[in-house]
Design an enzyme around this catalytic site. Structure first.
Site, PDB file in Angstrom:
ATOM      1  N   LYS A   1      35.300  -4.063 -14.158  1.00 33.57           N
ATOM      2  CA  LYS A   1      36.039  -3.718 -13.351  1.00 33.57           C
ATOM      3  C   LYS A   1      37.154  -4.408 -13.591  1.00 33.57           C
ATOM      4  O   LYS A   1      38.166  -4.052 -13.179  1.00 33.57           O
ATOM      5  CB  LYS A   1      35.093  -4.813 -11.936  1.00 33.57           C
ATOM      6  CG  LYS A   1      35.929  -4.792 -11.021  1.00 33.57           C
ATOM      7  CD  LYS A   1      34.943  -5.478  -9.945  1.00 33.57           C
ATOM      8  CE  LYS A   1      36.226  -5.401  -8.596  1.00 33.57           C
ATOM      9  NZ  LYS A   1      35.470  -6.596  -7.651  1.00 33.57           N
TER      10      LYS A   1
ATOM     11  N   GLU B   1      33.828 -10.054 -23.665  1.00 34.54           N
ATOM     12  CA  GLU B   1      32.331  -9.520 -24.575  1.00 34.54           C
ATOM     13  C   GLU B   1      32.163  -8.064 -24.469  1.00 34.54           C
ATOM     14  O   GLU B   1      32.200  -7.302 -25.400  1.00 34.54           O
ATOM     15  CB  GLU B   1      30.762  -9.566 -23.132  1.00 34.54           C
ATOM     16  CG  GLU B   1      30.620 -11.720 -23.385  1.00 34.54           C
ATOM     17  CD  GLU B   1      30.877 -12.325 -22.134  1.00 34.54           C
ATOM     18  OE1 GLU B   1      32.497 -11.486 -22.020  1.00 34.54           O
ATOM     19  OE2 GLU B   1      30.940 -13.109 -22.390  1.00 34.54           O
TER      20      GLU B   1
ATOM     21  N   GLY C   1      31.058  -6.878  -8.520  1.00 31.63           N
ATOM     22  CA  GLY C   1      30.336  -5.973  -9.799  1.00 31.63           C
ATOM     23  C   GLY C   1      29.121  -6.847  -9.520  1.00 31.63           C
ATOM     24  O   GLY C   1      27.669  -4.592  -9.415  1.00 31.63           O
ATOM     25  N   ARG C   2      28.317  -7.529  -9.035  1.00 33.83           N
ATOM     26  CA  ARG C   2      26.736  -7.710  -8.166  1.00 33.83           C
ATOM     27  C   ARG C   2      26.363  -6.805  -7.372  1.00 33.83           C
ATOM     28  O   ARG C   2      25.222  -6.465  -7.440  1.00 33.83           O
ATOM     29  CB  ARG C   2      27.215  -9.021  -8.464  1.00 33.83           C
ATOM     30  CG  ARG C   2      27.454  -9.531  -7.682  1.00 33.83           C
ATOM     31  CD  ARG C   2      27.289 -11.154  -7.643  1.00 33.83           C
ATOM     32  NE  ARG C   2      27.602 -11.598  -6.657  1.00 33.83           N
ATOM     33  CZ  ARG C   2      29.282 -12.852  -6.631  1.00 33.83           C
ATOM     34  NH1 ARG C   2      29.764 -12.186  -8.077  1.00 33.83           N
ATOM     35  NH2 ARG C   2      30.343 -13.135  -5.770  1.00 33.83           N
TER      36      ARG C   2
ATOM     37  N   GLU D   1      24.670 -16.030  -8.128  1.00 38.04           N
ATOM     38  CA  GLU D   1      26.299 -15.910  -8.582  1.00 38.04           C
ATOM     39  C   GLU D   1      26.925 -15.592  -7.062  1.00 38.04           C
ATOM     40  O   GLU D   1      28.189 -16.292  -6.939  1.00 38.04           O
ATOM     41  CB  GLU D   1      26.329 -14.508  -9.218  1.00 38.04           C
ATOM     42  CG  GLU D   1      28.305 -14.933  -9.828  1.00 38.04           C
ATOM     43  CD  GLU D   1      28.756 -13.606 -10.935  1.00 38.04           C
ATOM     44  OE1 GLU D   1      28.974 -12.237 -10.861  1.00 38.04           O
ATOM     45  OE2 GLU D   1      28.940 -14.579 -12.333  1.00 38.04           O
TER      46      GLU D   1
ATOM     47  N   HIS E   1      -1.041 -15.287 -16.971  1.00 40.19           N
ATOM     48  CA  HIS E   1      -0.828 -15.976 -18.140  1.00 40.19           C
ATOM     49  C   HIS E   1      -0.077 -16.641 -18.733  1.00 40.19           C
ATOM     50  O   HIS E   1      -0.146 -17.373 -19.956  1.00 40.19           O
ATOM     51  CB  HIS E   1      -0.923 -15.065 -19.141  1.00 40.19           C
ATOM     52  CG  HIS E   1      -2.180 -14.236 -18.738  1.00 40.19           C
ATOM     53  ND1 HIS E   1      -3.525 -14.292 -18.775  1.00 40.19           N
ATOM     54  CD2 HIS E   1      -2.504 -12.749 -17.927  1.00 40.19           C
ATOM     55  CE1 HIS E   1      -4.478 -14.007 -18.239  1.00 40.19           C
ATOM     56  NE2 HIS E   1      -4.349 -12.169 -17.452  1.00 40.19           N
TER      57      HIS E   1
ATOM     58  N   LYS F   1      34.826 -19.347 -19.450  1.00 41.12           N
ATOM     59  CA  LYS F   1      35.679 -18.352 -20.185  1.00 41.12           C
ATOM     60  C   LYS F   1      37.365 -18.810 -21.346  1.00 41.12           C
ATOM     61  O   LYS F   1      37.110 -18.748 -22.292  1.00 41.12           O
ATOM     62  CB  LYS F   1      35.905 -17.172 -19.121  1.00 41.12           C
ATOM     63  CG  LYS F   1      34.593 -16.498 -19.040  1.00 41.12           C
ATOM     64  CD  LYS F   1      35.557 -15.270 -17.843  1.00 41.12           C
ATOM     65  CE  LYS F   1      34.196 -14.707 -17.107  1.00 41.12           C
ATOM     66  NZ  LYS F   1      34.872 -13.914 -15.937  1.00 41.12           N
TER      67      LYS F   1
END
Ligand code: F6P
Length: 547
Positions: free
Chosen positions: A215, A221, A275-276, A360, A391, A509
């Site tokens: 965005k 990254e 974004g999310r 977030e 399990h 960051k």
């Protein structure tokens, strides 16, 4: 009510909050017991089962009475939750710290319906971008859009992180039964070189297309991986040809063009799509490439079903109830986490996606006006697919000293592409049986008459929701996504926080940038202004690296 009005009042100082606290103390002192509630009220399962779209939501195994639900709804009313949802749906700038509207619901609004924010109807821009996505996917699939050497594209690699990866990767996995042959999709997010190496493994640059989804087009990254991917492509195709293998999805068109992506290959998202919450935007381009435009449209329609359910009456909606139940546990029972356990192999990334959406959005400590929130906010979301989870961590769910409300998601039918396999119906039924059994064991525990060994006894009285859907179709996935998105908004509105910013991730960051510069420059840590612990780590790192 405007969002800022809601912020002015501290929900924890209201009589509604006090009434709920009192009610919780009474229930806790009286030893509220799910088995007893169930025995006393044979209609409870029916009364406490709601529907939204195709989703059947059984919330009968929660530590609530009718009075609890009334008090929770009164709390929501006092907090102005419905008004906040209406303000969001109406394009008001409810993201007050960024000064933005929050309009992911516009991405799936009915065709032709105006969605106005700041005096501008954003619907035509959304429709145009969806049309561009469809045209692009068609061209990719038909071979009209080829690689620079003329070969067809066989693999699409989505490079993005957080909201620019979690939702699309989750949907891609969930909708495996709906993927069509011809295009394989991969997702690369981590800056760890192993991630891109795995993403590129076995690929031919001439038949690979990269979708750089960011965005802000400034995420370290994503840019690092995009540069490395371009170098990989250029090493075979040459740098000019390599650029034909890149498209971008971003709200910062100029940054993408400056990166070297052709203006016609830049797809837009907007500042009013977090974004999310962006799965319905061009951030879903890789998903559309994998499942095709009709299935993508069906996913949007599924989201719309829940949006419409909420818009028709936020106060009486299922996401309102579920959001309030999480507030109930977080604030009045002190439960810190929520387990999300889909009884579906292909929904195994659902909880990973949801972690960002809830944590977030609502992992916040101040209210809209900047004052301390004064109560616990977002729960820690964790989990994994059943039956594997049984399990692994269910032991703690059943007998641990901490109570974890659980969400179980289960489908009535197996995924379409495996339904015909030998024994699939029986195995699917076993899957469903395990889901129902876990909810029952958590709620009702070991029948007292059957067990007097404390090591073997399950106490029960542990709450869960069971969400049952017919089948994992694009529409059902869209409904599940929107169901949880809206719950998140409900939580944030009760707490009076801004669910739509994420300043908490920024400091790390900035620090990483400074540390990376020092690691690269090889400067002596003592000369830097890092804290002593970081300087020490840098020194250890250098020593270990050079040993
Ligand atoms: O982690 C912070 C964050 O800004 C998320 O909110 C977002 O989803 C992610 O980084 C990626 O951001 P972008 O799409 O701008 O690269």
């Amino acid at each position: 009510m405007l969002p800022s009005d809601a912020a002015a009042s501290d929900i924890t100082a209201t009589s509604e909050w006090a009434a709920l606290a009192r009610h919780a103390r009474e229930l806790q002192a009286g030893g509220v017991d799910l088995a007893a509630l169930s025995e006393a009220d044979p209609d409870r399962p029916g009364r406490c089962t709601s529907t939204a779209g195709q989703l059947v939501i059984d919330w009968s195994r929660h530590l609530v009475t009718d009075a609890t639900v009334e008090l929770l709804l009164a709390l929501a009313e006092r907090a102005g939750v419905a008004a906040r949802i209406e303000a969001m749906l109406g394009g008001e700038p409810v993201n007050v710290t960024d000064g933005r509207a929050v309009l992911h619901t516009a991405l799936r609004a009915p065709a032709g319906e105006a969605v106005v924010t700041g005096g501008v109807d954003v619907a035509p821009a959304i429709a145009a971008e969806h049309e561009r996505m469809r045209a692009f996917v068609r061209a990719l699939r038909s071979g009209e859009r080829r690689g620079a050497t003329g070969l067809p594209i066989r693999t699409v690699v989505n490079i993005g992180i957080g909201g620019s990866q979690l939702g699309p990767a989750m949907a891609h996995e969930a909708l495996a039964a709906f993927r069509s042959d011809g295009i394989e999709c991969r997702f690369v997010s981590n800056i760890d070189p192993a991630a891109l190496a795995a993403g590129l493994d076995g690929l031919d640059p001439a038949q690979t297309l990269f979708i750089v989804v960011s965005k802000g087009f400034a995420t370290a990254e994503t840019l690092a991986n995009a540069r490395a991917a371009r170098a990989w492509a250029a090493s075979v195709l040459g740098s000019e040809a390599a650029s034909r293998h890149f498209v971008a999805v971003t709200a910062d068109r100029d940054a993408a063009v400056e990166f070297g992506i052709e203006p016609d290959d830049v797809f837009s998202t907007w500042d009013w799509v977090g974004g999310r919450f962006s799965m319905g935007s061009a951030a879903g381009l890789a998903v559309m490439a994998a499942i095709g435009e009709e299935n993508f449209a069906a996913m949007l329609a599924g989201m719309r079903t829940i949006d419409e359910h909420v818009a028709a009456g936020p106060a009486a909606s299922v996401p309102m109830l579920l959001g309030l139940l999480s507030v109930w546990y977080r604030n009045f029972w002190g439960f810190q986490t929520r387990a999300v356990v889909p009884y579906s192999e292909r929904l195994r990334l659902f909880g990973v996606w949801l972690q960002q959406v809830i944590m977030e959005s609502n992992g916040k400590r101040v209210r809209l006006d900047g004052s301390p929130v004064g109560c616990e906010t977002a729960e820690i979301v964790w989990g994994g697919p059943g039956t594997d989870s049984q399990h692994s961590f269910h032991q703690l769910l059943h007998q641990g000293t901490t109570v974890v409300p659980a969400d179980f998601i289960v489908l009535a039918r197996p995924d379409a592409d495996v339904a015909g396999l030998a024994g699939a119906a029986e195995r699917h039924e076993a899957l469903v049986a395990n889901c129902f059994a876990q909810a029952a064991a958590l709620a009702f525990g070991t029948p007292p008459a059957e067990e007097d060994d404390p090591h073997r006894e399950l106490p029960g009285n542990r709450p869960s929701t069971v969400i049952l859907a017919p089948e994992l179709t694009p529409s059902v996935l869209g409904q599940l996504v929107a169901l949880y998105e809206h719950q998140t908004v409900v939580q944030g509105a009760v707490w009076g926080i801004n669910s739509f910013d994420q300043f908490g991730v920024e400091l790390g960051k900035t620090l990483a940038d400074g540390i990376a510069a020092d690691l690269q420059a090889g400067t002596v840590p003592a000369d830097t202004d890092h804290d002593p612990a970081t300087k020490s780590l840098i020194a250890h790192y250098r020593r270990v690296r050079e040993d």
